[in-house]
Design an enzyme around this catalytic site. Sequence first.
Site, PDB file in Angstrom:
ATOM      1  N   GLU A 141       0.864  -1.183   0.000  1.00 49.52           N
ATOM      2  CA  GLU A 141       0.000   0.000   0.000  1.00 49.52           C
ATOM      3  C   GLU A 141       0.897   1.229   0.000  1.00 49.52           C
ATOM      4  O   GLU A 141       1.971   1.224   0.619  1.00 49.52           O
ATOM      5  CB  GLU A 141      -0.894   0.008   1.242  1.00 49.52           C
ATOM      6  N   CYS A 167      -6.508   1.282   3.124  1.00 53.58           N
ATOM      7  CA  CYS A 167      -7.398   2.445   3.139  1.00 53.58           C
ATOM      8  C   CYS A 167      -7.256   3.288   1.878  1.00 53.58           C
ATOM      9  O   CYS A 167      -8.175   4.031   1.521  1.00 53.58           O
ATOM     10  CB  CYS A 167      -7.119   3.292   4.367  1.00 53.58           C
ATOM     11  N   ASN A 197     -11.957  -3.094   1.001  1.00 55.72           N
ATOM     12  CA  ASN A 197     -10.852  -3.327   1.939  1.00 55.72           C
ATOM     13  C   ASN A 197     -11.420  -3.616   3.309  1.00 55.72           C
ATOM     14  O   ASN A 197     -11.817  -4.740   3.585  1.00 55.72           O
ATOM     15  CB  ASN A 197      -9.911  -2.115   1.936  1.00 55.72           C
ATOM     16  N   GLU A 198     -11.501  -2.584   4.150  1.00 53.73           N
ATOM     17  CA  GLU A 198     -12.050  -2.807   5.495  1.00 53.73           C
ATOM     18  C   GLU A 198     -13.420  -2.149   5.563  1.00 53.73           C
ATOM     19  O   GLU A 198     -13.614  -1.160   6.261  1.00 53.73           O
ATOM     20  CB  GLU A 198     -11.111  -2.214   6.544  1.00 53.73           C
TER      21      GLU A 198
END
Length: 662
Positions: free
Chosen positions: A46, A242, A376-377
Amino acid sequence: MKIKYAITLLSIVLTAGMSVAQTVLDIRADKIGAGISPTMYGIFFEDINYGADGGLYAEMIKNRSFEFVNPLQGWKAFGDVEIKTDGPFENNPHYVRLRSMGHAHKVTGIENEGYFGVSVCKDADYRLSLWARAPKGGIGRLKIEIVDPTPDGYYEVLARQVVEVASSEWKKYTSVLRSQKTLEKGVMRLVLEWQNDGMVDVEHISLFPVETWKGHENGLRKDLAEALCDLKPGVFRFPGGCIVEGTAMDDRYQWKNTVGPVENRPTIVNRWQYSFPDRLAPDYYQSNGLGFYEYFLLAEEIGAEPVPVLNVGMVCQCQNGAYAHAPVDSLCRFVDDAVDLVEFANGDAAKTKWGRLRADMGHPAPFGLKYVALGNEQWGREYVDRMKPFVDRLRSVCPDIKIIGGSGPSSDGDEFDMLWREMDRMAVDLVDEHYYRDEKWFLGNASRYDGYDRKAPKVFAGEYACHGSGSYRSAICEAAFMTGLERNADVVLMATYAPLFANKKAWQWGPDLIWFDNSDISLTDSYEIQRLFSLNKGTNVVPVTMDGRPVAGQEGQNGLYACAVYDKVTDSYVIKVVNVGNESQDLRLDLEKLPAKSKIKDVSRIVFSKDESITGNRFKSSKTETDDVTGGMVVKGRNAELSVTLAPESFAIYRFSLSSRS
Ligand code: AHR
């Protein structure tokens, strides 16, 4: 079996009174179990901690297209410099207009500070490129230098080239600069040499080391890419994290903005610029120079299966209380993006739009993408509702692509359970789990997957790291936990530590696997654990018990964790053992019922332990040593025993290599 346990019990009783009883690890060599996925251990990249711009992406010029909110951030301008906004690249419209000061000694120019300095090595070559035009005609001479701004104000020139701009049309100019000296914190200076009223417009000023990973021109830092390659990763998750979600819909990661000519890939604010108020990074932007083409190419070159993560029409739920997600009935373009990405990776180079772009960029052959991760989350019903159209469409148009769903940011709890249920209901192929937890959690979760439903979707441990009391202790806890991943390789198909990279000069999140600055790289204790597991993962699980009970660091197991595999490539059994305690431990490895026609040729040992001679290194305090322990083995028919002593807080790998009896 009962007799065996009784003997084990007896041996414990007989040794009572001695300081530590010998633990027995039984390895059933005849029970070659589930296959270990080649994707088992991998990497997750990332752009956090200056992982891409200022990191793996080898570009040395910061704000090369003048697209930061302050167009001259990272630059120092002198003389007559104007920012213009009608440049040749519509997504990056800013450029500089340099006007002559009309006098030989009055100069116009700009200087770039690079990422924490423009760092160069003696005798190394650097490829400069820029776009320029002389809008009023004539010939503009641009003097480009790498200079050392010495503390006494004197500028030492380490490399110089002159570019002559002789066209009123925008053109790309390139030149190679060779540095006379090694320098960590130099600057790149560009001066207009024109004594009359000439002017030159300049855009996308770029400087790369000629020696990048595999020599690619829009390339990656060789040392950092090599560190990834050395892990022999089986899987490569990208781009986040993120970053995928952004903060608001507009700054989400959009893969289509990261392909095609680099000059026209829009620069955006990196969301890690402001995510932590105590670690603001005002010059942190995403140039998207390391985009999806460069990612797929790197994955191919290091032999890892790519796992792209796509935005599902949702913003970051942690950072954006307003929850301004795209409405469910407007997801069409997001779903199209997902399908188009598969086409970019795998589509026909002549017959498909995105396959053609891939070919134009230099890779006519498909990349062979097999997985797509959705979100993602993300959490809540809003995530489940948005997943569905993606799953339906991908299943219908790309039925061979395996789909990875998420389980949110928590490693357990009601939300986690709800998401798992829903992912199972949607029949995704894998579920992504994340855990940034403490030592206790990692030690307590080595048995996490023992009880997972074997018929449910498989697991991708997509982000994890032990946030413990130090680099070494965290690495030991991760090793203990990873024995549990490997014992459950029928459930866990992928695992990737996170974050991967951190720039020592500017980071937002720790711990991280690999630390670097412009000239140096520090591999952590956790990196070494990842490497050791990856290089010794084997091909099939072999069952183990410790003193007759399941192995999972249980009470009475003296802080020992273990797993075993068979490796059909090398015809060997590989046993991994972690001692998390601060006492040394005696252990007997009982390898039982070896194949009838084989005998053990040799036994090697790799030991990861604390190196007491290393002090004050916050990244690494371990050493890895290898030796031959064949002599300690006792063979009894089809069984082999090896008694070993495990150092306090250590990790050992024993490889029993077989050779066929002739
Ligand atoms: O790895 C750092 C961050 O941790 C990732 O961006 C996010 O997915 C998680 O919360």
